[in-house]
Motif scaffolding. Structure first.
Motif, PDB file in Angstrom:
ATOM      1  N   SER A   1       3.318   0.547   8.766  1.00 48.15           N
ATOM      2  CA  SER A   1       2.089   1.283   9.249  1.00 48.15           C
ATOM      3  C   SER A   1       0.580   1.500   8.861  1.00 48.15           C
ATOM      4  N   LYS A   2       0.780   1.445   6.734  1.00 44.52           N
ATOM      5  CA  LYS A   2       0.134   1.089   6.408  1.00 44.52           C
ATOM      6  C   LYS A   2      -0.072  -0.129   5.418  1.00 44.52           C
TER       7      LYS A   2
ATOM      8  N   VAL B   1      -2.154  -2.104  13.968  1.00 43.59           N
ATOM      9  CA  VAL B   1      -1.917  -0.268  13.264  1.00 43.59           C
ATOM     10  C   VAL B   1      -1.186   0.551  14.484  1.00 43.59           C
TER      11      VAL B   1
ATOM     12  N   LYS C   1       6.200   4.599   9.229  1.00 44.23           N
ATOM     13  CA  LYS C   1       4.804   4.130   7.765  1.00 44.23           C
ATOM     14  C   LYS C   1       3.998   4.176   7.338  1.00 44.23           C
ATOM     15  N   LEU C   2       5.292   3.049   6.464  1.00 47.10           N
ATOM     16  CA  LEU C   2       4.955   1.841   5.654  1.00 47.10           C
ATOM     17  C   LEU C   2       4.401   0.993   5.582  1.00 47.10           C
TER      18      LEU C   2
ATOM     19  N   GLN D   1       1.661   3.048  15.016  1.00 47.66           N
ATOM     20  CA  GLN D   1       1.472   5.131  14.959  1.00 47.66           C
ATOM     21  C   GLN D   1       2.222   5.104  16.541  1.00 47.66           C
TER      22      GLN D   1
ATOM     23  N   LYS E   1      -2.073  -1.951   8.441  1.00 49.19           N
ATOM     24  CA  LYS E   1      -3.725  -1.298   8.041  1.00 49.19           C
ATOM     25  C   LYS E   1      -4.432  -1.751   6.793  1.00 49.19           C
ATOM     26  N   GLN E   2      -3.455  -1.880   5.076  1.00 43.53           N
ATOM     27  CA  GLN E   2      -4.326  -2.286   4.304  1.00 43.53           C
ATOM     28  C   GLN E   2      -4.338  -4.081   4.610  1.00 43.53           C
TER      29      GLN E   2
END
Length: 370
Positions: free
Chosen positions: A295-296, A247, A292-293, A251, A299-300
């Motif tokens: 990274s999301k 992550v 961004k996707l 970022q 993270k999930q």
């Protein structure tokens, strides 16, 4: 007999006339030792010398005055050229004056004929100096006008050549020449006629130049922004290649893409290179969205794996002594919950490989329980 007398008389007259002419020529020679005594007793004999002085003097004074008016009240360059002619004529008239006669003023002649001049050394030198000053002014005026004409011609060529130039190096060379011509016009002596011609055009000259240099400055600024954006883009691409990434790394990639985009966003619709900027901006914003996707999702997935690992640890602690018959349904239920969490871990993430291993282990345990 009468014919002889007439011939004899004519001969005497001729001889007398010739002698008189010779005498007048002799006394009018530039020799003070002859002229000074004659000027006292028979000044009329020196009349040819006085006339020789009077006419060039009058012409010289007239031409000096005319040249002075033309040179100091210039309305066109033709005045300067005509003034130059008058100065040359005045100089020629002064050259014709019998300078050897300075100091031997024809006082008796001037008393008799009311001379309009006083042929003195001071007056002669003053006229010479005035002509010299006017010659210097004419020289300066002519040089300034030639500089003005050449600089104006160079300005027009620079404007035309700039419109036709393609390469940045060519444009910069033209601009340097353009600036040099403007400097030459600004440096014209303010008292010259050429300077008065430049004054009303100065704002126009500067406006044309600034519009071009302003365009170049805008182009250079746009190029700098695009170059900076591409630099951040290149860094982001290198950093983000070969996923999966953590992550934190995603970022970092996101920040680089954002910096690239922010550089492009400073370029407005009125700036040169706007269309190129928009194409790059669309590409970079797409890449930013992907980052961004990712990274999301990362993270999930990491979060799902952590939850699944906690669930598995809790199951292991709860059923450390084995699964009793009456505990089988509870065990299977907890295993299924953990497996659901593991299935939330997406491919292309750092948690995926570990999640798959735990998922296989959970499946094996559930088969054993059933």
């Amino acid at each position: 007999m009468k014919l002889k007398l007439i011939a004899w008389g004519l001969g005497i007259t001729t001889v007398t006339t010739a002698g008189l002419v010779g005498l007048i020529s002799l006394v009018n020679l530039p020799y003070p030792m002859i002229r000074r005594p004659v000027s006292k007793v028979a000044p009329l004999l020196l009349l040819p010398s006085y006339i020789e002085m009077d006419h060039p003097y009058r012409e010289a004074i007239a031409h000096v005055e005319q040249a002075d008016q033309l040179i100091h009240h210039v309305s066109s360059f033709e005045d300067i050229k005509l003034g130059e002619k008058k100065v040359k004529l005045a100089q020629e008239n002064l050259d014709k004056l019998p300078v050897w006669f300075i100091g031997y003023e024809p006082q008796r002649y001037c008393q008799m004929f009311s001379c309009s001049w006083q042929f003195t050394i001071d007056e002669f030198e003053a006229a010479r100096k005035k002509i010299g000053r006017m010659e210097a002014i004419i020289f300066q005026q002519r040089n300034a006008f030639n500089t003005y004409q050449q600089a104006e011609e160079n300005l027009q060529k620079a404007k035309q050549n700039y419109q036709q130039a393609i390469q940045p190096e060519q444009k910069q060379t033209i601009i340097n020449s353009w600036q040099q011509s403007l400097d030459e016009l600004q440096q014209l002596p303010p008292q010259t006629f050429a300077a008065t011609l430049v004054s009303p055009k100065s704002n126009s000259y500067q406006g044309d130049f600034q519009s071009v240099t302003g365009t170049i400055t805008d182009q250079q600024r746009t190029n700098r922004m695009i170059t900076a954006a591409k630099s951040f883009s290149s860094s982001a691409t290198k950093l983000c290649e070969n996923p999966p990434h953590s992550v934190d790394k995603w970022q970092e990639c996101q920040q680089l893409w954002q910096k690239a985009i922010s550089r492009l966003e400073t370029i407005s619709q009125n700036d040169i290179g706007y269309l190129e900027t928009q194409a790059l901006l669309a590409e970079y914003e797409t890449n930013l969205s992907i980052v961004k996707l990712n990274s999301k999702v990362e993270k999930q997935s990491v979060a799902a794996l952590e939850i699944a690992k906690k669930d598995i640890q809790a199951i292991q602690e709860q059923f450390a002594d084995g699964v009793e018959a009456d505990q089988r349904k509870l065990f299977i239920s907890k295993i299924q919950t953990a497996m659901e969490q593991l299935k939330k871990v997406k491919t292309g993430t750092t948690a995926y490989e570990e999640a798959q291993k735990l998922l296989k282990l959970a499946q094996t345990k559930m088969q054993e329980a059933t």
